[in-house]
Design an enzyme around this catalytic site. Structure first.
Site, PDB file in Angstrom:
ATOM      1  N   GLY A  13       0.813  -1.407   0.051  1.00 46.21           N
ATOM      2  CA  GLY A  13      -0.162   0.375   0.327  1.00 46.21           C
ATOM      3  C   GLY A  13       1.040   0.619  -0.200  1.00 46.21           C
ATOM      4  O   GLY A  13       2.110   1.035  -0.283  1.00 46.21           O
TER       5      GLY A  13
ATOM      6  N   ASP B 126     -10.654   5.420   8.605  1.00 45.52           N
ATOM      7  CA  ASP B 126     -10.022   4.370   7.262  1.00 45.52           C
ATOM      8  C   ASP B 126     -10.876   3.217   7.060  1.00 45.52           C
ATOM      9  O   ASP B 126     -10.112   1.840   7.092  1.00 45.52           O
ATOM     10  CB  ASP B 126      -8.360   4.495   6.571  1.00 45.52           C
TER      11      ASP B 126
END
Length: 381
Positions: A65, A182
């Site tokens: 990521g 998130d």
């Protein structure tokens, strides 16, 4: 639970965590330096984590990521672990490391990903988690395992309830309260029993008692952001509730939060679901891969909960305590309140910081990697 310090705010030097730098490395056989007296985590040596991950070999990589990569590993004691290795050190990376270690080291809940420990020395920042053998929710909904349809309706409900309980714990039981910021399918990991573990706390915010919201730079992922957060940076527990509502629709339908239509037009999952809700066609929202094998009343009630969570007005959204209650069967007591949801969904301006996080592809390539890892281990022996 007592309040705890926030690393960047207190500007504590890393030697306060008794970290072992690269030039102070201890032998591999004493891999875990010690357990910190004040915190429940272990402090690993770099040698142990290099050995466990085959020096962060590409074949061990199970996720990647914006801030770094996640590697599968096995410690000298035979314990399977997942190791997040942050990319080149920066203020952002240091902040994420500090926040995640601080929060995960303090919170304890069956539906939050457990922190085993960390290493911080030189330019390396490594976070060690429990390994989740069933990968991430996104892998099953949209990734390599989507076609296998391992998530039947009872499992989907269990994952939804578990994720909701983890969030409820963060919002209402921890002091100060924690906003995740998130919540998404890639940040819900699944253990051997497919129990949900909410992960990745690098963007989390601490909310002291008496504070209703903060104004901050927008972080998160397109499709999951609450309107007031995306447009004005106003963050509160209600923003997580909105994100959870999107996740809930995703779990029910198997559709992505945003899809591209012909002509480049984008449609979010709430806009897609709203016409079915208005017409009472709740079964049409259920994932076709379930082949009709689902509880129709549960689908209806769960969709209505998701629509309530994604109300454009944060004041109209429920708390995560209420969401957990509804998902567990308390929906009948508040059915009228839920069904009062405003059906019209306005198009929202896409104002966001599209940020990938490290569990985005957790487990996506693991089946292929497993063979390579086993082969590499055999060769080393």
């Amino acid at each position: 639970m007592k309040a705890f310090s926030f690393f960047p705010r207190t500007k504590m030097p890393w030697n306060c965590f008794c970290c072992v730098s690269q030039d102070q490395e201890e032998p591999a056989e004493t891999s875990r330096v010690h357990k910190n007296r004040d915190y429940p985590w272990d402090i690993y040596s770099l040698k142990e984590l290099l050995h466990a991950t085959n020096s962060f070999h590409h074949d061990n990589k199970i996720g990647e990521g914006g801030f770094g990569s996640v590697y599968w590993g096995r410690t000298s004691k035979g314990v399977e672990i997942a190791v997040k290795r942050l990319k080149t050190m920066s203020a952002k990376a240091e902040m994420e490391f500090a926040v995640e270690v601080e929060i995960l080291g303090r919170v304890r809940h069956r539906n939050l990903l457990g922190l085993r420990g960390f290493y911080a020395g030189g330019e390396e920042r490594l976070i060690v988690y429990d390994y989740m053998p069933n990968h991430s929710l996104i892998t099953h909904l949209h990734g390599q395992l989507a076609a296998d349809c391992l998530l039947d309706w009872p499992r989907r409900m269990s994952i939804a309830i578990g994720s909701a309980e983890g969030l409820s714990y963060l919002h209402h039981e921890v002091n100060p309260h924690i906003i995740h910021r998130d919540i998404k399918a890639s940040n819900v990991l699944l253990d051997t029993e497919f129990e949900a573990k909410v992960a990745d706390f690098g963007f989390a915010k601490l909310i002291p008692d008496g504070v209703t919201h903060l104004t901050t730079r927008v972080k998160g992922t397109l499709g999951y952001l609450a309107p007031e957060y995306a447009m004005w940076g106003k963050v509160s527990e209600s923003c997580d509730v909105y994100s959870f509502g999107i996740l809930l629709l995703e779990i029910i339908s198997g559709k992505k939060p945003i899809e591209k239509l012909p002509g480049g037009v984008k449609r979010d999952i709430v806009q897609w679901a709203t016409p079915y809700v208005q017409k009472g066609l709740f079964n049409q929202i259920a994932d076709s891969r379930l082949k009709g094998k689902f509880d129709r009343e549960q689908v209806k009630s769960t969709v209505l909960i998701a629509m309530k969570c994604t109300d454009n007005s944060p004041d109209n959204r429920p708390t995560m305590i209420e969401v957990v209650d509804w998902l567990k069967g308390g929906i009948g007591r508040r059915k009228k309140e839920i069904t009062n949801h405003v059906d019209e969904t306005e198009d929202e301006e896409e104002v966001y910081d599209e940020t990938d996080t490290d569990h985005e592809n957790y487990g996506m390539e693991l089946s292929d990697a497993r063979e390579n890892i086993t082969r590499a281990r055999s060769q080393r022996r």
